[in-house]
Write a protein that holds these residues in place. Structure first.
Motif: not given
Ligand code: BGC
Length: 751
Positions: A234-235, A262-270
């Motif tokens: 994904y990265k 929030d962790y997956m979508l905001n923190k990691v992904l964005r």
């Protein structure tokens, strides 16, 4: 390995290393560098700021209702546009086997179009079994053309979840158990797709590795495992392929649904990866209104019970905005993202947008090329293959899979196609007319609909099969085998049995096929077995008794022709297994650790030891290892060298070696580079795939091969420091043609 044990072992190891003053390793922090030497496909530039002025102007003219209309489905596969401002609907089509037929606007019924026939491309397992990144690009580019011909903007594809258990219902759709192979196939595919002015929607982000309880199961993965196994593809999709959209998964991760995580979508992904595109929900995977938006989702999709205004991001969002529960700036932010990707693919200001073409001979050829390189030769003890036809007057073709079509089937998205060449048709197309084909169905595909878990049940255990032979069908098969010079049995599975929404109940081959194969072999020992399936099965007995064994996949429009060409030698097989074929289910990590499927929650107890990492580290013999596949020729590997002995963390290791084709057929070999870190102070798998190259070598010729390995690929994720670190010290670089067939090995040092 149990997490507690892991900590203890790590500390224990650290002490022992330090006390005897052996090689104590230092860490180098890894910063992201692009490897200039690696051959890569370059994605289109995705510069969101380019459209900012136009987007701000559009948003300033939109009403709240118009904005919110863009944030949810207004039909089964589109979101609302704003006609008066020239903003079109965002039009989607399901993948990943090709562009799905047109679905009605407000129900799952087919729209009944007559111009939506498409090419059926090989399913994920087949594509990854090619180990050919150029074919991954071809796949993406070809299907992207078809998507444009259907006037769509987004393909819900590729599906790149890691194969954690061989029972996974979507194993056939996904690529592999290995994060490196996963990203190497995903990136060119996405680039090829998006080269056609369309968006990939990379799914299902992330930690969605089982169908059982997928609507609610809460997945627990430790951070290191998440980073090293489940996220790399994904990265890479975001940072190397500039994917314009991702699909949030159904399940929960660490207590929060993935579409409001929030962790997956905001923190990691964005925040970490800098994703500028849109996050689309899986169908009916949204559980809140304000939270889902604030935590990073942009578009809600699903199936309405009455109409689309009932969606959580429809009327309820309008009410929440009016009540001040969510700011209009927050809503604008999501609208901006959607407008950005619409501009990016020229859906707005569409001059020069790719027009595309669909179901063309060129696209069938693409599907053929992929299928031809995906077929895995598992056994060829007596060199029966390629078939020698001298003296052969008749061939018995036996098995329901000789005629079974897989473009459609089961619960998941398929393709409506005018061409799906079955194995039987492929043989008829390719064999000389002088050879008589005696076809017998042999086994019947039958389900016990009275039992729970029948086809169509969602997120329960898989279909219950009737595993008895029909006496008449068996007799027909025996008669055909007796009167023929040789037999080819097409066995395995199909897309009704391997299906989205349920995991299989066991590894057993369904429909009593094993019994059929044994009975047929008893009357004609000159029997070849060809398995067609998308996931591992228990084929221990078949494998023991069949000197000739071939593996094929749900292999697209041209699958039957490609298979016949492999059997007859027009194509020299070069497919390699993208996952481990275990001898028994309990050998697989999720099952050995009793951590599948969980109930309300599932903990991935095996940690980083997924797939071959588990088998190799625990010295468990698989039936067929990861990366395995034979050829009609022999390849010899020699002269492994590296360009240096010692490297810095920012370097690229160049491993060079030769491959000689020592047999008498031209062929392709997949050179695989594995790395071991024998003196690590953290837990590491016995070896990890870190490079591969598919090489064509003419018979008698020798090719010099270089695989570039950026040192940063050797990094492990340090949970405490929250950083990727490369340990200094000695590593073993190994070259082979499967994870269990290492031909040459060399040591290097990292400073
Ligand atoms: C699947 C997705 C698919 C969507 C739309 C869901 O059930 O998980 O992969 O794209 O349906 O058909």
């Amino acid at each position: 390995m149990n997490k507690n044990i892991l900590v203890v072992t790590t500390i224990g190891l650290l002490f022992s290393l330090q006390s005897c003053k052996q090689e104590v390793k230092n860490d180098s922090v890894i910063t992201e560098t692009i490897n200039p030497l690696e051959k890569t496909y370059q994605p289109k530039v995705f510069d969101a700021s380019k459209f900012e002025t136009k987007i701000n102007s559009l948003i300033s003219q939109m009403t709240l209702e118009e904005k919110i209309g863009m944030l949810h489905g207004n039909s089964m596969f589109s979101t609302g546009g704003v006609e008066r401002l020239g903003i079109p609907e965002l039009k989607m089509a399901d993948g990943p086997l090709g562009v799905r037929e047109e679905i009605s606007r407000d129900s799952w019924a087919a729209a009944g179009w007559d111009n939506d026939f498409a090419t059926y491309y090989p399913a994920g397992g087949g594509l990854s079994a090619t180990w050919n990144i150029d074919l991954a690009y071809v796949f993406g580019n070809s299907v992207g053309q078809e998507l444009r011909a259907r006037d769509k903007d987004m393909l819900l594809s590729p599906a790149i979840n890691i194969i954690r258990t061989p029972l996974g219902g979507r194993t056939y759709e996904y690529f592999t158990e290995d994060p490196f192979l996963n990203k190497k196939i995903s990136v060119p595919l996405i680039i090829g797709l998006q080269d056609n002015d369309v968006m990939a929607c990379v799914k299902h982000f992330a930690a969605n590795n089982q169908e059982t309880n997928r609507d609610f199961v809460d997945v627990q993965i430790d951070e290191r495992t998440l980073r090293e196994i489940y996220l790399p593809a994904y990265k890479a999709a975001v940072t190397e392929a500039n994917a314009y959209s991702l699909m949030g998964a159904y399940n929960k991760f660490r207590g929060e649904y993935l579409c409001e995580n929030d962790y997956m979508l905001n923190k990691v992904l964005r925040d970490e990866w800098g994703f500028k595109g849109v996050v689309v929900s899986d169908w009916a995977a949204v559980h809140s209104t304000v939270k889902t938006l604030e935590n990073g989702l942009d578009i809600e999709m699903g199936t309405p019970t009455t109409n689309f205004n009932e969606f959580l991001l429809a009327d309820r969002l309008i009410a929440a905005a009016k009540a001040g529960d969510i700011s209009e700036e927050e809503i604008d932010e999501h609208v901006k993202r959607i407008l950005t990707v619409l501009f990016q693919v020229k859906a707005i200001d569409g001059e020069g947008r790719v027009k595309g073409s669909i179901a063309t001979e060129a696209h069938y050829k693409d599907a053929y090329d992929i299928a031809a390189e995906s077929i895995v030769l598992l056994k060829n003890d007596n060199h029966v293959l390629p078939l020698k036809l001298e003296g052969i007057k008749s061939i018995a073709v036996i098995g329901n899979n000789a005629t079974k079509k897989n473009a459609l089937g089961g619960f998941g998205a398929g393709v409506k196609t005018k061409r799906e060449v079955t194995p039987l048709e492929g043989l008829k197309n390719r064999l000389p007319e002088s050879i008589t084909i005696n076809y017998a169905e042999g086994y019947l595909e039958r389900y016990d609909d009275k039992k729970k878990g029948k086809l169509g049940d969602i997120t329960l255990n898989g279909p219950v099969t009737i595993d008895e032979l029909d006496a008449t069908k068996l007799q027909e098969a025996i008669d055909a085998a007796k009167k023929s010079d040789m037999v080819i049995i097409f066995a395995g599975s199909n897309r009704d049995y391997e299906t989205e929404a349920s995991d299989r109940r066991s590894l057993e081959l369904p429909f009593a096929q094993e019994e059929l194969i044994n009975k047929v072999r008893a009357v004609n020992p000159n029997t070849i077995v060809v398995m067609i399936a998308g996931a591992p099965f228990d084929i221990v007995d078949i494998s023991e008794k069949s000197p000739t064994l071939v593996w094929s996949w749900f292999n697209g429009s041209e699958g039957g022709n490609a298979l016949a060409d492999v059997l007859l030698g027009a194509i020299n097989p070069s497919g390699k297994l993208p996952w481990t074929m275990p001898k028994k289910l309990e050998d697989s990590p999720a099952h050995a650790t009793h951590s599948f499927p969980g109930d309300k929650s599932v903990t991935y107890t095996e940690g980083i030891l997924v797939g071959y990492r588990w088998f190799d580290t625990n010295k468990i013999e698989p039936l067929y290892p990861f990366g395995y596949g034979l050829s009609y020729t022999n390849f010899e590997f020699s002269d492994l060298k590296t360009d240096k002995k010692t490297y810095k963390a920012s370097d690229v290791i160049e491993a060079t070696f030769t491959i000689k084709n020592a047999g008498d057929a031209d062929g392709k070999e997949v050179a695989q580079l594995y790395v071991s870190d024998p003196k690590s102070y953290v837990e590491k798998a016995a070896q990890e795939l870190k490079g591969f190259k598919k090489v064509f070598v003419k018979t008698g010729a020798t090719e010099l091969v270089t695989i570039q390995l950026p040192v940063k690929e050797l990094a492990y994720y340090n949970e405490v420091k929250k950083e990727w670190l490369v340990e200094s010290g000695t590593y073993n670089i190994k070259i082979g043609n499967s994870s269990r067939s290492i031909k040459k090995e060399i040591q290097i040092n990292i400073e």
